[in-house]
Design a protein around this motif. Sequence first.
Motif: not given
Length: 261
Positions: A214, A229-230, A233
């Motif tokens: 990340a 995307r964080e 994840l």
Amino acid sequence: MTKSYETILVERRGAVAIVTINRPEKRNALNIQTRSEGAAALDELSADDSVRVVVLTGAGDKAFIAGADIAEFAERTAIEQRAVMLDRSLFNAIDSFPKPIIAMVNGYCLGGGCEVALACDIRIASEKASFGQPEINLGIIPGGGGTQRLTRLVGEGKSMEMILTGEIIDAQTAVAIGLANHVVPADQLEAKTMEIANRIAEKSPVALRLAKEAVKLASRSNLDEGLRREVDLFALVFSSEDKDEGVKAFLEKRKPEFKGR
Ligand code: COA
């Protein structure tokens, strides 16, 4: 560890592995063998679940890595040089290494050596360390990621100055511009590095891996994509057994025992 190498040493200290570039008589300059052995050692350490953190350093008290082996430059054609840089790149092996990797910078950290340190996650420097991208003095430019990683880390102005002048900066200056995380007296370098490595090694390997992924996105994607995307994840780490253990241990007021699942 099963393999043995000629130009690097691999030592285990509990969950931490120390990889030492071992050509002190050549100030640990990176020749083709060192690059490929370093990358091979990282592949091995990546696959070994008992290793949770790697420390990368140079042998002796003079150099971390004094750069690419300049003697090899004289012998190679441009096409051969390109192949060396693309094939089994040590810089890429460090960059894609899934576990935390800390550069323990004990001396000259120049050219390809500075680029190795830049590819690592954290840099701890001895007061005797010095940093620089002196390639310009040889009529070349950084080729191991220096123009990109140094710029992302310290900003374009400082990076441009270091790369265009080839100036060597001391460890205090490296910390001041954000190139190194800490500077400590030489005799405390290993203790400080191991303290940080051991603190990290206690965490969940799953969470460490995803946290690295990340954080690295921050300089490789735009903010919206990085934030998106964080969250993905985060959702992934939420499904880990280590997350169940971490939350349970907190509620039971005890230390968690992370298994890396
Ligand atoms: N490539 C190949 N050999 C190197 C090297 C490099 N990057 N850096 C040092 N060496 C070798 C020297 O040639 C010398 O070898 P020798 O004993 O066979 O003559 C040996 O390492 C010791 O180097 P020396 O210069 O005597 O040590 P020093 O402690 O006085 O100085 C440095 C150390 C790092 C300041 C100096 O060696 C240097 O400037 N190296 C080149 C740094 C550089 O430009 N790196 C970027 C490369 S792109």
